[in-house]
Write a protein that holds these residues in place. Structure first.
Motif, short mmCIF file in Angstrom:
data_model
loop_
_atom_site.label_atom_id
_atom_site.label_comp_id
_atom_site.label_asym_id
_atom_site.label_seq_id
_atom_site.Cartn_x
_atom_site.Cartn_y
_atom_site.Cartn_z
N LEU A 29 0.84 -1.21 0.00
CA LEU A 29 0.00 0.00 0.00
C LEU A 29 0.87 1.26 0.00
O LEU A 29 0.53 2.26 -0.65
CB LEU A 29 -0.93 -0.01 1.22
CG LEU A 29 -2.02 -1.08 1.24
CD1 LEU A 29 -2.80 -1.02 2.54
CD2 LEU A 29 -2.95 -0.93 0.05
N ALA A 40 0.94 4.23 -2.70
CA ALA A 40 0.84 5.64 -2.32
C ALA A 40 1.97 6.45 -2.93
O ALA A 40 1.77 7.60 -3.35
CB ALA A 40 0.85 5.75 -0.80
N CYS A 94 -3.99 5.96 1.79
CA CYS A 94 -3.64 4.62 1.30
C CYS A 94 -3.24 3.69 2.44
O CYS A 94 -3.40 2.47 2.33
CB CYS A 94 -2.49 4.74 0.30
SG CYS A 94 -2.47 3.41 -0.92
N ALA A 143 -9.06 1.51 1.75
CA ALA A 143 -7.98 2.45 1.47
C ALA A 143 -7.82 2.66 -0.03
O ALA A 143 -7.65 3.80 -0.49
CB ALA A 143 -6.68 1.92 2.07
N LEU A 144 -7.89 1.58 -0.80
CA LEU A 144 -7.68 1.71 -2.25
C LEU A 144 -8.88 2.38 -2.92
O LEU A 144 -8.71 3.11 -3.92
CB LEU A 144 -7.43 0.32 -2.85
CG LEU A 144 -6.10 -0.32 -2.42
CD1 LEU A 144 -6.01 -1.76 -2.93
CD2 LEU A 144 -4.93 0.50 -2.95
N PHE A 167 -8.45 5.98 -2.18
CA PHE A 167 -7.28 6.44 -2.91
C PHE A 167 -7.61 6.66 -4.39
O PHE A 167 -7.26 7.71 -4.96
CB PHE A 167 -6.17 5.40 -2.76
CG PHE A 167 -4.95 5.66 -3.61
CD1 PHE A 167 -4.00 6.59 -3.23
CD2 PHE A 167 -4.75 4.96 -4.80
CE1 PHE A 167 -2.88 6.82 -4.02
CE2 PHE A 167 -3.64 5.19 -5.58
CZ PHE A 167 -2.69 6.12 -5.19
N TYR A 168 -8.29 5.69 -5.00
CA TYR A 168 -8.61 5.83 -6.43
C TYR A 168 -9.60 6.96 -6.66
O TYR A 168 -9.51 7.69 -7.67
CB TYR A 168 -9.17 4.51 -6.95
CG TYR A 168 -9.38 4.52 -8.45
CD1 TYR A 168 -8.29 4.57 -9.32
CD2 TYR A 168 -10.66 4.48 -9.00
CE1 TYR A 168 -8.47 4.58 -10.68
CE2 TYR A 168 -10.84 4.49 -10.37
CZ TYR A 168 -9.75 4.54 -11.21
OH TYR A 168 -9.93 4.56 -12.58
#
Length: 1338
Positions: free
Chosen positions: A568, A572, A604, A1092-1093, A1096-1097
């Motif tokens: 992760l 990031a 992230c 988190a992803l 993040f995206y």
């Protein structure tokens, strides 16, 4: 016949008086014999010895006495060494200081020494290179293996480190001292050779590196300790001191330990300092001439060779200075230090940095929430750690008043040299002191300590009549243990190091155990014991050390979790670089670039991940406590989910603790065993010279406490069956040649039910597991002769070889096999008579008592299976968890119980190996050195004669049945301890692996062999659960991956888990909880990774148009979508039944990685499709460009946020469905409610499209065409459908496709042709299935 209880005390007029009572008690008149038979036996034994034995002994004695080192024999010293007895305590600061270097050992003398001594001395002389820079030490008492290297500080590198610390404002020491100390050690220190005498003369501390397998290395110091007065070297280093073992294999193979090197002046050299490495409260003294560390707990008081004697005041002062106070002082960290240590954890440092960034970014609400959660987490951890420390300190620290015998120096001796052995001494006195002042060698009065915890380990000295202690703290066994006084010979052997603690265990009262009874033979005397170990080196100290430094749990799950976090971080970093480039191109302000791109790391790598992962264990501990399963090692809960095999003790675990006597069979007049007599009255009908009832009444270790019989349940049942009365007070023994000075010895007496017969137990030889028997010397009160009767009780196979073959019934084997196959436990009795004096009875060796016996009879017991055993075993088998029994009982009895419990399927043939007769005979003489082919036979078929299968048995290598109708997969195996030991030495790895996989019963196993079995199962990659009652299973319980002790105690150091329920049903429950916890932890980690992803995206997409998420949107995701789901997942209970499949114990597996990758691909598609469609609409409006502040209210923000919110709902359903290891989702009411509530609000947010809607205003949304909202809705539905198809079906198909390519990839990577990473026991199981398929022609 008397109606009194068979164990009632004697009437008041015959009861032994209290210390202050003068009531006379009845005595027992002893008829003294002439010891003629004993002297003849001793003469015969002397003639049987090899004629060269005495010469060898003389040669060894001469060699030792001429050894210039002066360390091999106590007889070579002029002055008596003054050392501590037994295991010694925590030292404030000791070790060895410069003494004179040894003279070179003369080669002629070296060649004349024993070979093993010569070899070891040569090894010491030739130490160089790596051997001179390190020392491997293994301490068997603590099962502690360590490697010690001596270090030297590089002052140049240390100066650079200080400069870097100042320049980085403390960040450099935080990273390389707190987080990665290995870098600090490698940079500041370098390895050097062991210190020399000249270096030690400076009295400066020497840094050392201590490495324990599976644990990080620890930086320690070899520190000087100033002695109160200059002390001779022979007073610091006992003659029996040897260099410690280097590995567990040395202990198993009984490798001789080399003595310490030393010159001829080593005994008289005065030491002003000693150097000590105190690692984990275990002091290691540095011996300068040998340049080796030795274990101070192995220091023995050579003065005990001549008997225990009170210490002088000067000697007490010396030992107190050396060993420190007798107090276990757990020095915990202060609240401030605990807080700093916890706050400096990398996750909390990252969290605090993230909160600072969020406060600066006007994201105060979430920052405040996360900061509050982090502070609460830190506070909870610190408070819990502090409470644990305080609780452990209260448990460990114990002080009481004790009475100790000491002597004081007279005025003349007080002014003389402390080494003057001719100093006149004052009279011996009893002093009342604090237990903190005790030192090894002190003589303590036990009588005042009744019902108290003992303050130190002590050896019971002669003169004690009875001593009972409760050792439940050590073993979990609630039955009190009886202790017997140590003999002078055994005490001398212990002082010389010829006996270890196990060799005198029956006379050791352990520190921390409760004294229940202590009475002296003479009512006017005290019950005395000599202190052997104090403080940290006592048994209680060892247990506290186990709590402070538990065995590390190497769990791949946690390693994979850190690897995931690293991935992760890499993602990031990639997002950070791409976003910086994009912002620079479009002209975003520099401050805004730094703020937003750094924020990607907090997105992230979720700071709340550690708190979420700990929730599972917290809830699991709570549920286990409700089920009366107590845990002292929470990290092992997840490990319980990996259990692949379960091993059980038999008596008290699978079967009831008590045994019921079924009857007695004795040798009849026809040379065969007569019929079973189920009542003692029937046994008494047979008039015999030696009665079976007397043997049963005398051969036991039962004690009376408050008129209640306590002891081994088998022996209690046996004594109750006889209806004989055990007198609670011992009688004084009178007669010719009995009195010892003015004191008459006391003996335990038993009376027949009618009161017309009384026997006295003159001497008792305790039960020894390796011998599997005990014996007593008795005399009947009505005996007019001087004969004594000796009874031996034990396992039939241990009694039969000791008996005259003419007295053994013809049908002995037939009856014994029939009884054991029915599950009965059988004891055999033998006897002999001889004319013995009191002195002869007390000095004759055990070998004399247990030889040339006449067979007396067999006693049968029934041990019923517990009502819950069969159901629990069936549940484990249904889950394909194999079960095994490991017991000290006979193999036939164990097989019968295993069949009844369901461990062995009905009708399955069971093969048992036996050693050839020649090997058995050789073994009985003390060794088994030659490999021998085992003879396997079906236990249900006769071994010889009519009906025997001459062509049957098993292949000695593959263990395949020779009968073509059978295969190893369709038969059961059972073996005994002696065969197991034989196989450990001679069997191949493949044979041992097959045996461990297929054998269901391990009988006649000692406690050490039980622990060895657990270790062997772990070597073939099993995760082993061991369940026992804690008495003889402590080693196996501690060594197993999952040790469960069935004990009444709330928590026991005997095992990581303790069950209050007295049945094995707790084990399936514990495994279920472990599987639930492990499966939930995996789901939680996947959920947090996807969370988190997803965030993040979403941010990356918005960064592309210089926009970002609103604070309200962050809060909705970070707090409500994540924490509510996490708590709901952890709240879930385990499934009602055990599944055949096991949860994944690693995160980096194909199934888990593909599951996460599929979810990531779907979220990317689901986020990208509406985003791309939006940009192609004619009504699309580009977000306004604000270089100093990214836009938060725009169409891109509304589309991305409305789409992303459903990803969390979909994942929470797919990864929390429940079965097979968790209860169904609809039974998890908290999680179900959270999902429904969050999904409803998400749909409300999706379709909120006007200013009049509160959600619309709260989240800063903009109006979108209704048709586009349905595009988002359709995209979400397709995402959900594909996610469930992928998760429930497709991912397993893809895993199957990738199995072959992955195996070939690993083969290519390691450049091997036959690479198989599957577990060893799985490989064996697969081979057995293939053999079975070939047999049936499939």
């Amino acid at each position: 016949m008397s109606n009194s209880s068979p164990l009632e005390p004697t009437p008041p007029d015959s009861k032994a008086p209290a210390a202050a009572s003068s009531t006379p008690i009845a005595s027992f008149a002893f008829n003294s014999g002439d010891d003629a038979a004993l002297r003849q036996w001793e003469a015969d034994q002397k003639q049987m010895r090899p004629s060269t034995a005495s010469k060898d002994e003389d040669q060894i004695t001469t060699t030792f006495s001429s050894d210039p080192s002066g360390t091999t024999s106590s007889s070579s010293f002029g002055a008596k060494p003054i050392v501590a007895a037994g295991d010694v305590p925590h030292m404030p600061a000791p070790a060895s200081v410069p003494v004179q270097r040894d003279e070179k050992v003369d080669s002629d003398k070296l060649s004349s020494a024993p070979s093993h001594v010569a070899i070891e001395l040569e090894k010491l002389q030739n130490d160089e290179g790596e051997e001179a820079m390190r020392q491997d030490i293994y301490l068997p008492a603590q099962d502690l293996l360590m490697t010690i290297r001596y270090l030297e500080k590089s002052w140049l590198n240390f100066t650079l480190f200080l400069i870097g610390s100042v320049l980085t404002a403390g960040i450099l020491p935080l990273i390389i001292v707190f987080w990665v100390p290995r870098i600090y050690r490698q940079w500041i220190y370098y390895v050097r050779e062991a210190p020399t005498e000249d270096e030690l003369a400076d009295c400066k501390a020497i840094p050392c590196l201590v490495k324990i397998p599976s644990e990080p290395a620890s930086l320690q110091k070899l520190v000087p300790h100033k002695l109160p007065t200059p002390t001779p070297a022979n007073k610091m280093f006992s003659p029996n001191f040897t260099i410690p073992y280097t590995s567990p294999a040395d202990v198993a193979q009984e490798v001789p330990r080399p003595p310490l090197a030393g010159g001829p002046t080593a005994n008289t050299t005065l030491l002003s300092h000693v150097f000590v490495l105190n690692f984990r409260h275990t002091p290691l003294i540095f011996h300068a001439p040998s340049q080796k560390l030795v274990s101070l707990p192995e220091w023995r008081d050579v003065g005990l060779e001549s008997g225990a004697a009170p210490l002088t005041q000067s000697e007490v002062a010396f030992r107190h200075a050396l060993f420190g106070p007798n107090i276990i002082d757990v020095r915990g960290q202060s609240l401030i230090k605990l807080t700093i240590t916890e706050t400096c954890h990398p996750f909390y440092v990252f969290t605090l940095a993230s909160c600072g960034l969020w406060f600066y970014d006007t994201y105060q609400v979430y920052a405040a929430v996360v900061l509050a959660i982090s502070i609460l987490g830190i506070a909870a951890t610190v408070i819990q750690s502090h409470r644990s420390q305080v609780r452990l300190q209260r448990t460990a620290r114990y002080e009481t008043q004790v009475e100790v015998m000491r002597v004081g120096l007279s005025a003349t001796s007080a002014s003389s040299s402390p080494n003057d052995e001719k100093a006149s001494l004052a009279s011996e006195t009893w002093e009342k002191v604090s237990s903190e002042a005790l030192v090894p060698g002190d003589i303590v009065s036990l009588s005042p300590l009744l019902s108290q915890s003992l303050p130190a380990d002590m050896l019971l000295l002669p003169g004690a009549s009875s001593c009972l202690v409760n050792e439940s703290m050590l073993t979990g066994e609630s039955v009190p243990c009886s202790k017997t006084p140590i003999s002078p010979q055994a005490l001398a052997e212990f002082a010389r190091g010829e006996r270890d603690l196990k060799g005198v265990e029956k006379s050791l009262v352990w520190g921390g155990t409760v004294l229940l009874r202590a009475s002296a033979e003479n009512s006017n005397d005290r019950v005395k014991a000599v202190v052997t170990s104090t403080a940290w080196n006592s048994s209680k100290g060892s247990l506290v050390k186990m709590m402070l430094f538990p065995k590390p749990v190497n769990f791949a799950f946690y390693k994979d979790a850190f690897l995931f976090i690293l991935i992760l971080i890499v993602i990031a970093v990639i997002g950070f670089i791409g976003s910086v480039i994009n912002f620079v191109i479009v002209g975003v302000d520099g401050d805004e670039i730094g703020l937003r791109t750094i924020d990607l790391f907090t997105i992230c790598v979720p700071p709340a991940l550690p708190a979420a992962m700990s929730i599972c264990s917290t809830f699991a501990l709570r549920r286990l406590k409700q089920a009366k399963i107590f845990c002292v090692s929470p990290q092992r809960i997840n490990l319980a989910g990996k259990v692949s095999i379960a091993v059980f003790d038999k008596t008290g675990t699978l079967t009831e603790g008590g045994l019921e006597v079924r009857g007695v069979r004795m040798r009849g007049e026809n040379g065969k065993l007569d019929e079973l007599r189920e009542r003692m009255e029937d046994v008494n009908e047979v008039e015999r010279e030696v009665k079976m009832e007397e043997a049963m009444a005398a051969t036991h270790d039962v004690n009376l406490i408050d008129d209640e019989p306590l002891g081994d349940p088998l022996e209690v049942s046996m004594l109750l069956f006889t209806k004989w009365t055990m007198e609670s007070a011992k009688r004084p023994l009178t007669g010719a040649q009995v009195s010892q000075g003015s004191i008459d010895p006391y003996v335990q007496c038993l009376r027949s039910p009618s009161g017309d017969a009384t026997i006295a137990v003159l001497r008792k030889f305790d039960f020894v597991p390796s011998l599997r028997r005990m014996s007593v010397i008795t005399q009947a009160a009505s005996s007019s002769t001087s004969s004594a009767t000796m009874y031996v009780k034990g396992a039939p196979e241990s009694i039969m070889p000791l008996c005259d073959p003419a007295t053994i019934p013809d049908d002995f084997d037939v009856i014994l096999n029939e009884a054991t196959r029915r599950g009965l436990r059988v004891l055999a009795f033998g006897y002999k008579t001889a004319s013995l004096s009191w002195s002869g009875a007390q000095t004759c060796p055990r070998e004399y008592v247990e030889s040339d016996l006449s067979f007396l009879g067999l006693l049968f017991f029934e041990n019923k299976l517990k009502s819950t055993t069969a159901a629990a075993i069936a549940e484990l088998h249904e889950a394909e968890i194999p079960t095994k029994m490991c017991t000290g009982d006979s193999v036939n009895t164990a097989i019968s119980v295993a069949r009844e419990a369901g461990m062995i399927p009905p009708g399955q043939p069971v093969f048992v190996p036996r050693l050839p007769q020649g090997v058995k005979a050789h073994k009985s003489l003390g060794g088994m050195s030659n490999p021998a082919e085992l003879v396997w036979s079906d236990v249900d078929l006769p071994q010889e004669g009519e009906g025997a299968d001459e062509d049957g048995g098993l292949d000695p290598y593959s263990l395949a049945p020779r009968d073509p109708k059978l295969s190893l997969s369709t038969v059961g195996l059972a073996l005994t301890g002696d065969v197991f030991q034989h196989l450990l030495s001679h069997a191949s790895d493949e044979t041992m692996a097959r045996l461990l996989v297929r054998a269901q019963v391990f009988a006649r196993f000692s406690p050490e062999l039980k622990a060895e079995l657990v270790d062997r199962l772990q070597r073939i990659d099993h995760t082993v659960a061991f369940c026992g009652d804690g008495a003889n299973d402590t080693g196996a319980l501690k060594g197993a991956d999952l040790g469960l002790s069935l004990s009444e105690a709330e928590a026991s150091v005997a095992a990581p888990f303790t069950s209050g329920a007295d049945d094995i049903g707790s084990l399936p429950h514990l495994i279920k909880e472990g599987r639930n916890c492990l499966a939930t932890s995996t789901s939680l980690f996947l959920y947090f990774a996807l969370y988190a992803l997803t965030e993040f995206y979403s941010v990356i997409l918005l960064f592309g148009v210089t926009a970002s998420l609103d604070n309200a949107q962050y809060l909705w995701i970070d707090i409500f979508q994540v924490f509510c789901i996490a708590i709901g997942m952890a709240w879930g209970r385990p499934a009602a039944t055990l599944s055949k499949s096991r949860p994944f114990s690693r995160l980096m597996t194909r199934r888990i990685v593909l599951s996460l990758l599929g979810a990531i691909v779907l979220l990317i598609i689901a986020q990208t499709v509406p985003y791309v469609i939006l940009h192609k609409q004619s009504w699309y409006e580009q977000p306004p460009f604000q270089p100093a502040d990214l836009s938060l209210t725009n169409q891109d923000n509304s589309v991305v946020s409305k789409t992303a919110m459903f990803t969390f709902t979909i994942a929470s359903i797919g990864w929390a469905l429940g079965p097979p290891h968790r209860e169904p989702l609809y039974r998890n009411y908290l999680l179900s409610f959270a999902i429904l509530a969050l999904a409803a609000i998400n749909f409300g947010i999706l379709f909120s499209n006007s200013e009049s809607n509160g959600l619309f205003r709260l989240f800063g949304l903009v109006e979108l065409p209704t048709s586009f909202l349905f595009i988002i809705f359709g995209t979400v539905l397709v995402q959900a459908l594909l996610f469930f198809v992928w998760e429930l079906w497709a991912v397993d198909v893809v895993c199957g496709w990738l199995a072959g390519p992955m195996r070939r990839f690993r083969s290519w990577r390691i450049r091997g042709d036959n690479v198989d990473v599957e577990k060893k026991f799985r490989r064996v199981e697969r081979a057995l299935k293939r053999e079975e398929a070939q047999r049936v022609g499939v």
